[in-house]
Design an enzyme around this catalytic site. Structure first.
Site, mmCIF file in Angstrom:
data_model
loop_
_atom_site.group_PDB
_atom_site.id
_atom_site.type_symbol
_atom_site.label_atom_id
_atom_site.label_comp_id
_atom_site.label_asym_id
_atom_site.label_seq_id
_atom_site.Cartn_x
_atom_site.Cartn_y
_atom_site.Cartn_z
ATOM 1 N N ARG A 197 -12.819 -8.509 -2.411
ATOM 2 C CA ARG A 197 -12.466 -7.995 -1.073
ATOM 3 C C ARG A 197 -12.010 -6.542 -1.174
ATOM 4 N NH1 ARG A 197 -7.642 -5.607 1.328
ATOM 5 N NH2 ARG A 197 -7.673 -6.049 3.541
ATOM 6 N N VAL A 198 -12.527 -5.700 -0.332
ATOM 7 C CA VAL A 198 -12.116 -4.295 -0.298
ATOM 8 C C VAL A 198 -11.515 -4.016 1.077
ATOM 9 C CG1 VAL A 198 -12.907 -1.901 -0.410
ATOM 10 C CG2 VAL A 198 -13.885 -3.610 -1.952
ATOM 11 N N ASP A 209 -9.228 -1.199 3.760
ATOM 12 C CA ASP A 209 -9.500 0.070 4.429
ATOM 13 C C ASP A 209 -9.139 1.284 3.578
ATOM 14 O OD1 ASP A 209 -6.793 -0.873 4.758
ATOM 15 O OD2 ASP A 209 -6.454 0.866 6.032
ATOM 16 N N THR A 214 -1.738 2.050 6.556
ATOM 17 C CA THR A 214 -1.327 0.826 5.886
ATOM 18 C C THR A 214 -1.293 -0.278 6.919
ATOM 19 O OG1 THR A 214 0.452 -0.326 4.734
ATOM 20 C CG2 THR A 214 1.108 1.516 6.142
ATOM 21 N N THR A 253 0.833 -1.208 0.000
ATOM 22 C CA THR A 253 0.000 0.000 0.000
ATOM 23 C C THR A 253 0.858 1.244 0.000
ATOM 24 O OG1 THR A 253 -1.878 -1.007 1.099
ATOM 25 C CG2 THR A 253 -1.685 1.347 1.332
HETATM 26 N N1 ASP Z 1 -4.408 -1.737 4.165
HETATM 27 C C1 ASP Z 1 -4.324 -2.436 2.918
HETATM 28 C C2 ASP Z 1 -5.513 -3.333 2.771
HETATM 29 O O1 ASP Z 1 -5.869 -3.997 3.723
HETATM 30 C C3 ASP Z 1 -3.101 -3.249 2.777
HETATM 31 C C4 ASP Z 1 -1.864 -2.631 3.290
HETATM 32 O O2 ASP Z 1 -1.837 -1.520 3.748
HETATM 33 O O3 ASP Z 1 -0.814 -3.264 3.224
HETATM 34 O O4 ASP Z 1 -6.015 -3.422 1.690
#
Ligand code: ASP
Length: 302
Positions: free
Chosen positions: A198-199, A201, A221, A170
């Protein structure tokens, strides 16, 4: 005073496992994005332009889990999420599960500026992208050999971080411009081996992305499911605004008390109305950088 901070994902592998050569590549990628965003601020443009510019650089860099080089679903496809928020009037735009938009952050911004909506997903988001004459790319544009290997490794049940420094990834940016406006942006491929649809945050306003003038701008993240449940980014701003916590205290509480108490880890970057940047994480590391008009310039991983 103006300032920008960026992240390129939390969950870095142990220092010993990241070769010096590779570390240099990550640092160079972060520096390019940081300096691009900073140049926008230094040129007198808005924090909104700055965060979008920084995130776009990271989306185009295959090392980071957004745009080209995104983490893959269990079916081997890239499904991208992104959001942007303008602290001036709490305007926001986001897209989720898009598969053909080269720079999802630009589409998120277009949703904010040209549609009557905040969040568009999947086919509807891509229809909007077509109408707005965005460049669409085949899904394999996003897929790199490394992400494919990471997916296969995870599907074999191996530890992901043995393969890539960031298992989640991210990218994000927060900024304060010379006019005192705050903005935040986040873009991601989500989590490796996720179910299609899947979505996380990142595109959920208040969870992975939030900005409010006079208070703060935040980009997250980490394990998105936890950040959604904790409404992490908004909670940080609310703690500053309504409970009088410092930005550092609010970020610390979210990561090390609330999310840790739920079993979630990750990182947050934030900038306050005074231009103070906070970058904290509860994972092994977080690719990050900050630069401000007071002369601070910093890139760090651990
Ligand atoms: N937060 C992101 C998600 O869950 C993934 C990440 O930050 O590494 O989609």
């Amino acid at each position: 005073m103006y300032a920008i901070a960026i992240h390129g994902g939390a969950g870095a592998m142990p220092r010993a496992a990241l070769s010096a050569e590779r570390e240099q590549l990550y640092r160079a990628g972060l520096a390019a994005a940081l300096d691009r965003g900073y140049a926008v601020l230094a040129g007198g443009d808005s924090s909104l332009d700055a965060v979008a510019a920084a995130v776009r650089v990271l989306e185009d860099d295959p090392l980071f889990n957004a745009g080209h080089g995104a983490a893959l679903t269990r079916d081997g496809a890239a499904e991208l999420d992104a959001a942007i928020m303008d602290g001036r009037q709490l305007r926001a735009g986001a897209v989720a599960s898009v598969r053909h938009v080269k720079n999802p952050i630009d589409l998120a911004r277009r949703v904010m500026e040209k549609s009557r909506h905040v969040l568009l997903v999947g086919a509807g988001a891509e229809e909007f992208a077509l109408e707005e004459q965005f460049t669409l790319v085949p899904n394999h544009y996003f897929r790199t050999a490394e992400r494919l290997a990471q997916l296969e490794s995870e599907q074999r049940g191996e530890r992901m971080s043995e393969l890539l420094p960031t298992s989640k990834g991210t990218v994000g940016a927060v900024a304060l411009d010379g006019a005192g406006n705050l903005a935040a942006a986040t873009s991601t491929g989500g989590m490796t081996n996720k179910r299609p649809g899947r979505v996380g945050d990142s595109p959920i306003i208040g969870a992975g992305t939030y900005a409010k003038n006079g208070v703060c701008a935040v980009s997250a993240t980490g394990h998105g499911e936890y950040f959604i449940r904790a409404v992490a980014a908004h909670h940080v701003c609310a703690a500053v605004q309504y409970r009088g916590l410092t930005l550092q205290q609010a970020v610390r509480e979210m990561l090390h008390e609330i999310l840790a108490g739920m079993g979630g880890d990750g990182g947050l970057i934030a900038v306050g109305q005074d231009g103070q940047v906070v970058m904290d994480f509860s994972s092994e590391g977080m690719f990050r950088g900050a630069r401000d008009s007071g002369g601070r310039r910093e890139i760090a991983i651990y």
